[in-house]
Design a protein around this motif. Structure first.
Motif, mmCIF file in Angstrom:
data_model
loop_
_atom_site.group_PDB
_atom_site.id
_atom_site.type_symbol
_atom_site.label_atom_id
_atom_site.label_comp_id
_atom_site.label_asym_id
_atom_site.label_seq_id
_atom_site.Cartn_x
_atom_site.Cartn_y
_atom_site.Cartn_z
ATOM 1 N N ILE A 143 0.836 -1.205 0.000
ATOM 2 C CA ILE A 143 0.000 0.000 0.000
ATOM 3 C C ILE A 143 0.871 1.255 0.000
ATOM 4 O O ILE A 143 0.597 2.222 -0.721
ATOM 5 N N VAL A 144 1.951 1.226 0.788
ATOM 6 C CA VAL A 144 2.875 2.371 0.824
ATOM 7 C C VAL A 144 3.517 2.561 -0.550
ATOM 8 O O VAL A 144 3.600 3.684 -1.074
ATOM 9 N N LEU A 145 3.988 1.472 -1.144
ATOM 10 C CA LEU A 145 4.644 1.537 -2.458
ATOM 11 C C LEU A 145 3.716 2.140 -3.500
ATOM 12 O O LEU A 145 4.091 3.075 -4.223
ATOM 13 N N LEU A 146 2.503 1.639 -3.585
ATOM 14 C CA LEU A 146 1.566 2.118 -4.599
ATOM 15 C C LEU A 146 1.148 3.559 -4.339
ATOM 16 O O LEU A 146 0.998 4.349 -5.282
ATOM 17 N N THR A 265 -0.874 -4.592 -10.044
ATOM 18 C CA THR A 265 -0.863 -6.046 -9.920
ATOM 19 C C THR A 265 -0.053 -6.494 -8.715
ATOM 20 O O THR A 265 -0.296 -7.578 -8.160
ATOM 21 N N VAL A 266 0.899 -5.691 -8.276
ATOM 22 C CA VAL A 266 1.630 -5.989 -7.040
ATOM 23 C C VAL A 266 0.650 -6.046 -5.867
ATOM 24 O O VAL A 266 0.734 -6.925 -5.001
ATOM 25 N N GLY A 321 -0.833 7.760 -14.990
ATOM 26 C CA GLY A 321 -1.643 6.564 -14.888
ATOM 27 C C GLY A 321 -1.810 6.019 -13.482
ATOM 28 O O GLY A 321 -2.881 5.538 -13.107
ATOM 29 N N LEU A 322 -0.754 6.103 -12.672
ATOM 30 C CA LEU A 322 -0.782 5.415 -11.388
ATOM 31 C C LEU A 322 -1.770 5.964 -10.367
ATOM 32 O O LEU A 322 -2.286 5.182 -9.557
ATOM 33 N N PRO A 323 -2.054 7.271 -10.332
ATOM 34 C CA PRO A 323 -3.073 7.704 -9.375
ATOM 35 C C PRO A 323 -4.402 6.982 -9.551
ATOM 36 O O PRO A 323 -5.029 6.562 -8.569
ATOM 37 N N LEU A 324 -4.827 6.787 -10.788
ATOM 38 C CA LEU A 324 -6.081 6.093 -11.047
ATOM 39 C C LEU A 324 -5.936 4.577 -10.874
ATOM 40 O O LEU A 324 -6.778 3.926 -10.240
ATOM 41 N N LEU A 325 -4.884 4.019 -11.425
ATOM 42 C CA LEU A 325 -4.718 2.570 -11.401
ATOM 43 C C LEU A 325 -4.399 2.054 -10.003
ATOM 44 O O LEU A 325 -5.015 1.096 -9.524
ATOM 45 N N ASN A 326 -3.425 2.671 -9.346
ATOM 46 C CA ASN A 326 -3.088 2.246 -7.986
ATOM 47 C C ASN A 326 -4.220 2.544 -7.017
ATOM 48 O O ASN A 326 -4.511 1.750 -6.115
ATOM 49 N N GLY A 327 -4.850 3.707 -7.197
ATOM 50 C CA GLY A 327 -5.981 4.038 -6.335
ATOM 51 C C GLY A 327 -7.109 3.034 -6.487
ATOM 52 O O GLY A 327 -7.727 2.610 -5.502
#
Length: 350
Positions: A143-146, A265-266, A321-327
């Motif tokens: 969770i911290v990583l993402l 996916t992690v 991309g990551l704010p939406l995907l990781n969120g």
């Protein structure tokens, strides 16, 4: 949405799904093979160390592009591809065959970097990397990583914009740092000009706007700044999400950073591996014993973020991309964990 674009979105979703299913299939086998990369998966400082490595690698690659040392980046990515492929092949094939398959993949990336080769290698690398990190990053570290990478991605795209420069550089290398989503069977990545790829414009219609760092086009240009980047896990660099084509109505291909598929996916793999089996039993899907309800809802959350991201990119602007995907992945995971009766403290890895 035009039929070709809809087909492209569907193919992008398929690539994400293959990465996710591949990682879930590899999780138990990787653990049994002793491929867990850290001594204490629950230590959140593991995430901070990895994030620091990403920043250093990003800076090194930007410097390599600046001084025309592209061959160093190419060699690094090909070596990373072969290394991760070996992890995957080693649990599926005899030792010599695994080495041979990994070397063959690396050679194919060098001599024939067509889109289907890039995508096949990207799915293999993505599944392998996500599986390795999924068993090495516990729930809290994941969770911290993402979360931190989502913030870093937003800053690097909307703030410093250095990830846009990185995207422009790596796309010219035609390596599996991106997933290529063609919308026409005649598309060839080998014949694609990197500048046009990032600009999404054709011919002399492409101009560069110096103030905001976006790549803009006039006339029939597809948009301003069609490349976005994020913190990649497989190779520490990716090209984010972009589109390529002659005009706004006809796009020959979409480009999605490999890290955009790997990072959420992690979380999926970590959820499948680290939550207590007594609370989150396997859903009983054949050949996929690691699939649990929290892993499934994390997948659903990732796809929700992916479709929103592609909708935004189709409007013709660079987006992180990551704010939406990781969120989406974290939110989906928490919903599934709580629905399974997992206490919130346990779900957060505390």
């Amino acid at each position: 949405m035009r039929r070709r674009v809809a087909a492209g979105v569907g193919f992008a979703a398929l690539l994400f799904l293959l990465v996710q299913l591949g990682a879930l299939a590899l999780v138990p086998t990787f653990y049994e093979s002793g491929y867990q990369t850290v001594e204490d998966p629950s230590d959140p400082t593991n995430s901070l160390i990895y994030i620091g490595a990403i920043i250093v690698a990003t800076a090194a690659m930007l410097a390599a592009f600046k001084f025309d040392l592209d061959w160093i980046v190419r060699g690094f990515v090909v070596l990373a591809a072969a290394s991760i492929a070996w992890y995957v092949f080693s649990v599926l094939l005899p030792p010599l065959a695994a080495i041979g398959a990994s070397v063959a993949l690396a050679a194919l990336l060098v001599v024939h970097p067509e889109w289907y080769v890039i995508d096949a290698a990207g799915v293999l690398m993505g599944a392998g990397a996500a599986g390795l990190f999924g068993i090495s990053f516990g729930l809290l570290p994941a969770i911290v990583l993402l979360s931190v990478l989502a913030v870093y991605d937003a800053i690097s795209v909307y703030g410093t914009e250095h990830m846009l420069d990185l995207a422009s550089g790596v796309m010219d290398l035609k390596l599996p740092v991106v997933l290529v989503v063609p919308t026409t069977l005649s598309y060839s990545l080998r014949d694609t000009n990197a500048a046009e790829t990032v600009a999404g414009a054709s011919g002399d219609d492409a101009d560069v706007a110096s103030d905001d760092g976006d790549v803009a086009g006039d006339g029939d240009a597809a948009g301003d700044g069609d490349a976005a980047g994020d913190g990649d896990v497989a190779d520490d660099v990716d090209g984010g999400t972009a589109h390529d084509g002659a005009d706004e109505d006809v796009r020959d291909a979409f480009f999605i950073g490999l890290g955009d598929a790997v990072m959420p996916t992690v979380m999926i793999a970590s959820a499948a591996f680290f939550l207590p089996a007594s609370l989150t039993p396997s859903l009983g899907v054949p050949w996929l014993p690691a699939l649990t309800l929290p892993a499934l809802t994390a997948m659903i959350g990732t796809f929700a973020g992916l479709f929103v991201l592609l909708w935004m990119v189709l409007k013709g602007r660079a987006h992180a991309g990551l704010p939406l995907l990781n969120g989406g992945a974290i939110g989906g995971y928490l919903v599934g964990a709580l629905a399974s009766g997992v206490p919130i403290i346990t779900a957060l890895g505390l």
